[in-house]
Motif scaffolding. Sequence first.
Motif, PDB file in Angstrom:
ATOM      1  N   LYS A 133       0.701  -1.141  -0.102  1.00  0.00           N
ATOM      2  CA  LYS A 133      -0.005   0.014   0.062  1.00  0.00           C
ATOM      3  C   LYS A 133       0.600   1.332  -0.045  1.00  0.00           C
ATOM      4  O   LYS A 133       1.775   1.380   1.044  1.00  0.00           O
ATOM      5  N   ARG A 649      -5.119   4.833  -3.682  1.00  0.00           N
ATOM      6  CA  ARG A 649      -5.114   3.343  -3.686  1.00  0.00           C
ATOM      7  C   ARG A 649      -3.666   2.729  -4.359  1.00  0.00           C
ATOM      8  O   ARG A 649      -3.219   1.773  -3.792  1.00  0.00           O
ATOM      9  N   ASP A 650      -3.030   3.406  -5.411  1.00  0.00           N
ATOM     10  CA  ASP A 650      -1.942   2.916  -5.974  1.00  0.00           C
ATOM     11  C   ASP A 650      -1.033   4.071  -6.279  1.00  0.00           C
ATOM     12  O   ASP A 650       0.096   3.564  -6.981  1.00  0.00           O
TER      13      ASP A 650
END
Length: 727
Positions: A133, A649-650
């Motif tokens: 993450k 998120r990424d």
Amino acid sequence: MSRRAVGAPLSRVDGRLKVTGRATYAAEHDVKGVVYAVIVDSGIGRGRITGIDARDALARSGVLKVISHLNAPKLAYRPNAGSNNPEGSERLHVFQDDRVRFFGQPVAVVVATTLEAAQHAARLVEVRYAAEKPTTGLAGDRTNKPVTYARGDAEQALGSAEVRMEMTYRTARNHHNAMEPHATIARWNGHRLTVWDKTQWVNGTQEELAAVFGIPKESVCVISPFVGGAFGSGLRAWPHVTIAALAARETGRPVKLVLARRQQYFGTGYRPAYVYKVRLGSARQGRLIAMTHDIRAETSSYEDFQEGVLPTGQMLYSMPNVAQTYERVPLDVNTPLYMRGPGHATTSYIVESAMDELAHELGLDPIELRRRNEPDDDPATRRPFSTRRLRECYTVGAREFGWDRRNPKPRSTRDGDWLIGMGMAAGVYDTNRGAAQARVRLDARGSAVVEAASSDMGPGTYTSMTQVAADALGLDMRAVTCRLGDSIMPPTPPHGGSMTMASVGSAVQDGCDKLRRQAVALAVGDERSPLHGVDAGDVVAGDGRLHVKGDPTRGETYQQLLARNNRTHLETLGSFTPGESRFSMYAYNATFAEVAVDHRLGLVRIRRMLGVYDAGRIISPKLADSQAIGGMVGGIGAALLEHTVTDPRDGRIVNANLADYLVPVNADVPSLRAIYLDGDDREADPIGVKGLGEVVFTGVAPAIANAVFHATGRRVRELPITAEALL
């Protein structure tokens, strides 16, 4: 009588080359046998590479090689403080391990005989990851060691202040988005490396490549005669430059690598996002007593990028108590870099917005509040200002903009559905200078050539250097040729930070002065010269001739002098080295903006803008106007449009294109006007300039933000100011 070139509104000497397409940019150089490289970017924001399958890519016709950490040689990556990577940081080592540090990090490169083959094969490379993450926001607790500043006792002063205010401002990440994409062509000849690169610092790129590959600096040649805009993005050599050179060495072929527009958003730098908390205290009559600045900015996890966000809050206004804390939050992102007006542009927005808020709270005119807090000398260093004419900027700007017609009450002026507002702000930027050299050569035809390694990313360096040389040598502009952008030429500092004219221009002036004195000495010592026996101090240059001051008939041309003495040329090396100064040196502006805001839709339109500048001697008014108008346009983007959006998120940048990352276009740009105060700054440098390219940007966003408040009565403390924030 020679017509002076400096101060004349001349067109660019390289203008015809550019409009006819004959100016050669990095990717356009014709290098025999070149092949093409395309980078494979990581698809995660943090983690490790667990496998790379390049078999399908290698099977395609024309594909020569796929390079990744699995087969790349170990590179030297020697420390290199001069490459503009942040001091004490470890820049990204491409293809040296399996770590992924940010989304879009280069994880492989495909080299093929055609661009189409390389692009297709790059899509066929399969990369497997163990994803983690990523951290991409500024809210985290982890920060790098803060930089602090304090004078007086800000906490105590705030506690006793008659008026206290506390505000938190936020600014978005901005990307440079220059017209020319970053590109590199690399070619090896034995152990010698030549690169044609988009760079603002050919000497810095030369040093970085030498450090990365562990070779002598003299074995690297960097060529960059034209740069199609950069705004700071070319101030260091990014990983793609190393990749191009590595691919060329591994394939034994010259390699061209051009970043796609999407790749510019994670392959090069950007202005970092900030969260900036301000507390200020003042007397009821408007005298500032104290201000605190708590600053958080993004940086990468592998480099600690810092910019000069502290000086504005220390020196722009007089106040006895100041406390500052500047923290950088290490994130899983690529490293930020300087962007037009770095540091001061961000802080000017915060400080000038806070001053506007205070003026409204006190019921004071915003200009009057600033006048009441104008310092006599630098409050941070106690040094006298070399020049500081902000009061005059306010006076001229208010008169020319019609500030007296402004109704001070917010939301009081309408034009149909539009709410009309006027705002202003001050701006400041350091007068930067660096050691520079320039070679000057005068040939037997009476023509001069000036050479320096400096780039020209668009401000008109070719033209301004030609102007300085022409006047110093007494030549027509057409008799002077300026050559730039090659590391074999005399070294110069980075082409950024508004330092090129002060530094390189002063070196050109020095070189031309030396050459003129050399020619005068030759003439007065030559029994056959009309100038024989004349005191050297009484000889001047003009119209391509040396002659006695006050008597143009007694003299001779450079051609006559050199021919008679069997000289093919005269040549000198000019230099400039800034010394220690007892002065505080900055350029200043007062920017005025009028906006219209649709009261139903929240749309903001700029109606007109004016900038008034204390920037020292203006070498070329036409080029200065180009800089000022460009700075205002960029400021419109920062205030109303530009915002890089990251998916938490990424770590993916979701608007990595010019369709979704909004920049000003013609329809967004109104009537723009610039005024330059007469004068120069001889404390800064021999030619009296202070630098213009950054200061024209620094006051624009706060002037617009203050105008929006005046129009609507709503204070938006986040850039860009969007329609939804005003609904």
